[in-house]
Write an enzyme that holds these catalytic residues in place. Structure first.
Site, PDB file in Angstrom:
ATOM      1  N   HIS A 169       0.868  -1.181   0.000  1.00 38.30           N
ATOM      2  CA  HIS A 169       0.000   0.000   0.000  1.00 38.30           C
ATOM      3  C   HIS A 169       0.910   1.239   0.000  1.00 38.30           C
ATOM      4  CE1 HIS A 169      -2.794   2.935   1.816  1.00 38.30           C
ATOM      5  NE2 HIS A 169      -3.782   2.124   1.463  1.00 38.30           N
ATOM      6  N   ASP A 247       3.484  -4.480   7.935  1.00 37.77           N
ATOM      7  CA  ASP A 247       2.247  -3.705   7.895  1.00 37.77           C
ATOM      8  C   ASP A 247       1.086  -4.687   8.047  1.00 37.77           C
ATOM      9  OD1 ASP A 247      -0.011  -2.308   7.260  1.00 37.77           O
ATOM     10  OD2 ASP A 247       0.645  -1.704   5.247  1.00 37.77           O
ATOM     11  N   GLN A 250      -4.214  -5.221   7.102  1.00 42.87           N
ATOM     12  CA  GLN A 250      -5.252  -6.120   6.571  1.00 42.87           C
ATOM     13  C   GLN A 250      -5.219  -7.475   7.256  1.00 42.87           C
ATOM     14  OE1 GLN A 250      -7.603  -5.163   4.646  1.00 42.87           O
ATOM     15  NE2 GLN A 250      -6.831  -3.320   3.654  1.00 42.87           N
ATOM     16  N   LYS A 273     -10.125  -0.503  10.392  1.00 43.89           N
ATOM     17  CA  LYS A 273     -10.404  -1.715   9.606  1.00 43.89           C
ATOM     18  C   LYS A 273     -10.711  -2.889  10.537  1.00 43.89           C
ATOM     19  CE  LYS A 273      -7.106  -0.277   6.047  1.00 43.89           C
ATOM     20  NZ  LYS A 273      -7.879   0.259   4.951  1.00 43.89           N
TER      21      LYS A 273
HETATM   22  C1  LIG Z   1      -2.218  -2.853   3.613  1.00 43.05           C
HETATM   23  C2  LIG Z   1      -2.561  -1.473   4.090  1.00 43.05           C
HETATM   24  N1  LIG Z   1      -1.638  -0.746   4.723  1.00 43.05           N
HETATM   25  C3  LIG Z   1      -1.891   0.480   5.174  1.00 43.05           C
HETATM   26  C4  LIG Z   1      -3.115   1.059   4.990  1.00 43.05           C
HETATM   27  C5  LIG Z   1      -3.344   2.448   5.481  1.00 43.05           C
HETATM   28  O1  LIG Z   1      -4.279   2.496   6.498  1.00 43.05           O
HETATM   29  P1  LIG Z   1      -4.643   3.935   7.104  1.00 43.05           P
HETATM   30  O2  LIG Z   1      -5.128   4.748   5.942  1.00 43.05           O
HETATM   31  O3  LIG Z   1      -5.686   3.672   8.102  1.00 43.05           O
HETATM   32  O4  LIG Z   1      -3.387   4.484   7.660  1.00 43.05           O
HETATM   33  C6  LIG Z   1      -4.112   0.357   4.319  1.00 43.05           C
HETATM   34  C7  LIG Z   1      -5.418   0.974   4.058  1.00 43.05           C
HETATM   35  O5  LIG Z   1      -6.101   0.646   3.126  1.00 43.05           O
HETATM   36  C8  LIG Z   1      -3.828  -0.946   3.866  1.00 43.05           C
HETATM   37  O6  LIG Z   1      -4.749  -1.670   3.214  1.00 43.05           O
END
Ligand SMILES: Cc1ncc(COP(=O)(O)O)c(C=O)c1O
Length: 582
Positions: A169, A247, A250, A273
Site C-alpha cells: 500500500h 504492515d 489487513q 479496519k
Molecule cells: C495494507 C494497508 N496498509 C496500510 C493502509 C493504510 O491504512 P490507514 O489509511 O488507516 O493508515 C491500508 C489501508 O487501506 C492498507 O490496506
C-alpha cells in the site's frame, strides 16, 4: 440473569464502572441480552451464515435501507463497519468520564486515564504484545511514518537499501521513498509472482547483498488478498542483519495474529479496519529500538522534563505520543478488540475463508471475469480483486451500487502493483465477519446486471443521449501529424485519455481523443468534442470544470466529476505543451 465475562481476561478490565459493564456481560450463545443502548443478539458459536446473520444485528448500519433495499457491505478492506459495543463505548466515554488523561487527580480524569491505558493493555494482549511497546498513532500510515522518521533518519545511511515489495500500500511505500531521497539510500523492491505471491528468491537475492538496512512487508495485500509468510520473511531479514517492519493493517482484523511469533521489529496496523473507530492506529515496536530512537512528534505528554533549551523524554510508550491522545478512539478500539476476541479470531478467519472460497467459485462462472491473486484459497484473506473484460471497474462499482452492493473500484492505493499487473484499476470485494452467502448472492446478481449492460456498452450511463455517445464515441482515434497532443489521467480510477488537435488560424480545426477510461469519461469526451471545434485556443485556456460539467445532460456524482472533466484536462495539457514550446 447470570452475567459472565465477555472474554475471560476482561473481568479485570480497567475503566469506570459503566464502561467496564460494556465489556463484562456474556450470555449463552443465541440468547438476547439487554445492552445499555438497546438489544444485542449474541450469535451462535457455529461457523457459517447463521453465525454471521446473528452477528449482523450488532452492526446498526447494516439494518439501514437505501431506496428500500438493505446495504450489502463488501468493502471491509477499506474500512470495517462498527458494532454497537464500539459505538457505545465511545458514547459512554464522552457521556460519563470525558476528561484529559495523564495529568489530573480528580476522579473523572483518573477514570479516563484508566480507560485509555486499559484499552492499550487489551489491544496489546489481543495481538500478543505488551502495553509499554504498544504506541497509539492516528492510523497505520502514521505508525509507519513514525518509524521512517524516528528510526529511519537516525539509522539509514547513503548507499544502504530500504527494501519493500511490489504489493505494498502507498502507506508502506511513500514514507520510505522520502527517507531514501533524504538519506541517499536506495529503495528496492521484492517482486510478485503471476500468482500474486512474494518472490522469496528475490527477497533472498536482495538480502544477500548485505546492503539492506530495513525491509518493510505487508502481512496481507489489500489488493491481492495474499497472506505473506511474514514470520519466515522476518527470520530471513534478521538473518541478513536488517530490521523488519510488517504492515498488519489487513491482517489484524481478519486473522489470529501473534506479533511475538512473527518477531518483527515493528508491526503497524490501523483501528478502523478492525471494527474500531477512525483516528487510531497502533505501532508495536521492539523495546531496545524504541528506547534508542529519538522522538517523532514533540510537545506535551512525550516529555519527562523541559528546560529553556532542551528536554528529556517520557518513558515508553508515551515518548511517541505527543499532545492530547485519541482517548475516545482508543476506548473504542479497546471495545473493538474485546468484540473480536469474544468472536474468536480463528472463527472469524474460518468464516471469511469459507466465504472467499464460495465467492471465488461463483465468480469463476462470470464470463470475462479474471480474479487476481493466489490460486490457493488458503493463501488468501477475504479480499478478491477482479477485472471484467470491457468493463471499467468504476462502471462495475456504479452498477453494483444500484442495488446497494458496496465494493471498491480503483488502484487501491497500490499504484506500483497496478502497474506491475498492467492494470489501471480493479474492482475489489472484501469481507468482514458480518458477511454471509446472501451478500455473495447480491454481488452475483449485480454482476449479472453488469454483464447484461455490457452487451450494449455505453448504456452503463442512465441518460440515453450520453449512453449513445458511450456506444459510439465521436471524434475518437488519432490524427496523423497533429499540431498539438496532450494527455491526462484520473489518479483515483486509472482513466487515461490522450488528445490530438489540428489547429488552423489559432482555432481547433479537428480533435481526436484516444486512450481508455470508464463509460463516463469516454461519453463525456465524445459529448464535449464537438464543442471544441472552432474554438480559439485562447478561449480554451480559460475553460473550467464547471463548463465541462455544464455540457452534460445529467448531473454527475461529485466522486465521478474527475472522469467527466478529464477531456478538458487532456486538452489543457495539449495547450500547456504549446506554451512550453513557445
Ligand atoms: C495494507 C494497508 N496498509 C496500510 C493502509 C493504510 O491504512 P490507514 O489509511 O488507516 O493508515 C491500508 C489501508 O487501506 C492498507 O490496506
Amino acid at each position: 440473569m447470570e452475567l459472565q465475562p465477555l472474554v475471560s481476561d476482561l473481568t479485570s478490565a480497567p475503566g469506570p464502572p459503566r464502561l467496564r459493564s460494556l465489556f463484562r456481560r456474556r450470555e449463552a450463545p443465541g440468547t438476547t441480552r439487554v445492552h445499555p443502548h438497546g438489544l444485542i443478539q449474541v450469535p451462535q458459536q457455529s461457523q457459517g451464515d447463521a453465525w454471521a446473520l446473528g452477528l449482523r444485528r450488532n452492526f446498526p448500519i447494516l439494518a439501514r435501507q437505501i431506496a428500500g433495499r438493505r446495504i450489502v457491505y463488501l468493502d471491509s478492506a477499506a474500512t470495517s463497519q462498527k458494532p454497537d459495543a464500539v459505538i457505545d463505548a465511545i458514547c459512554e466515554y464522552y457521556r460519563s468520564c470525558n476528561a484529559n488523561i495523564h495529568r489530573s487527580v480528580y476522579t473523572l480524569a483518573e477514570e479516563a486515564t484508566t480507560g485509555f491505558e486499559g484499552a492499550r493493555s487489551r489491544i496489546a494482549r489481543f495481538v500478543g504484545g505488551t502495553p509499554d511497546t504498544t504506541i497509539f498513532t492516528r492510523n497505520a500510515t502514521e505508525a509507519i511514518n513514525l518509524v521512517a522518521y524516528a528510526w529511519g533518519r537516525q539509522n539509514v545511511r547513503e548507499r544502504e537499501v530500504v527494501l519493500v515489495t511490489k504489493m505494498e500500500h502507498h502507506s508502506n511505500l511513500v514514507p520510505w521513498q522520502l527517507l531514501c531521497q533524504e538519506t541517499g539510500a536506495e529503495l528496492r523492491y521484492v517482486d510478485v509472482t503471476e500468482d500474486g505471491l512474494l518472490r522469496l528468491d528475490d527477497l533472498d537475492a536482495e538480502l544477500s547483498t548485505g546492503r539492506v538496512r530495513l525491509a518493510a512487508v505487508a502481512h496481507v495485500s489489500n489488493v491481492l488478498g495474499t497472506i505473506n509468510p511474514v514470520a519466515e520473511i522476518v527470520r530471513r531479514i534478521h538473518a541478513a542483519g536488517a530490521i523488519a517492519l510488517v504492515d498488519g493493517s489487513q491482517a489484524v482484523p481478519h486473522l489470529p495474529v501473534d506479533i511475538g511469533q512473527i518477531d518483527a521489529d515493528f508491526y503497524a496496523w490501523t483501528g478502523h479496519k478492525a471494527l474500531g473507530p477512525t483516528g487510531i492506529g497502533v505501532l508495536h515496536g521492539r523495546r531496545e529500538l524504541l528506547e534508542n530512537m529519538g522522538p517523532f512528534l514533540a510537545g506535551g505528554d512525550m516529555i519527562s522534563t523541559v528546560d529553556l533549551q532542551a528536554s528529556t523524554w517520557n518513558a515508553l510508550p508515551w515518548k511517541y505520543e505527543a499532545g492530547t491522545s485519541m482517548i475516545a478512539e482508543a476506548t473504542g478500539l479497546g471495545a473493538a478488540v474485546d468484540y473480536l476476541a469474544a468472536l474468536g479470531m480463528s472463527q472469524v478467519r474460518g468464516h471469511e475463508l469459507a466465504l472467499t472460497r464460495q465467492a471465488l467459485g461463483r465468480l469463476a462462472e462470470v464470463p470475462g471475469l479474471t480474479v487476481l491473486g493466489p490460486a490457493r484459497t488458503d493463501d488468501r484473506a477475504g479480499v478478491i480483486s477482479f477485472t471484467i473484460d470491457g468493463a471499467h471497474p468504476h462502471d462495475v462499482a456504479e452498477v453494483l451500487n444500484r442495488t446497494n452492493v458496496c465494493v471498491r473500484a480503483g488502484h487501491h492505493c497500490a499504484q506500483p502493483l497496478m502497474r506491475h499487473l498492467g492494470l489501471s484499476a480493479t474492482t475489489r470485494v472484501s469481507f468482514g465477519p458480518y458477511n454471509a452467502t446472501d451478500d455473495i448472492d447480491a454481488l452475483m446478481a449485480g454482476l449479472q446486471d453488469v454483464t447484461a449492460l455490457l452487451q450494449q456498452w455505453g448504456s452503463l450511463q442512465t441518460h440515453s443521449e450520453l449512453a449513445e455517445h458511450g456506444r459510439h464515441p465521436r471524434n475518437f482515434g488519432d490524427l496523423a501529424n497533429p499540431d498539438l497532443a496532450g494527455q491526462a489521467s484520473v489518479e483515483l480510477c486509472g482513466d487515461d485519455l490522450g488528445v490530438h488537435l489540428r489547429v488552423t488560424d489559432g482555432r481547433v480545426a479537428a480533435i481526436r481523443f484516444h486512450g481508455h477510461g470508464c463509460a463516463l469519461a469516454i461519453s463525456a469526451a465524445s459529448y464535449a468534442s464537438g464543442q471544441y471545434l472552432g474554438l480559439p485556443l485562447t478561449d480554451i485556456s480559460s475553460l473550467t470544470a464547471g463548463w465541462a460539467l455544464g455540457l452534460l445532460p445529467v448531473p454527475v456524482q461529485p466522486i465521478r466529476e474527475p472522469c467527466a472533466v478529464l477531456h478538458l484536462h487532456t486538452v489543457l495539457s495539449a495547450l500547456a505543451a504549446l506554451s512550453r514550446h513557445k
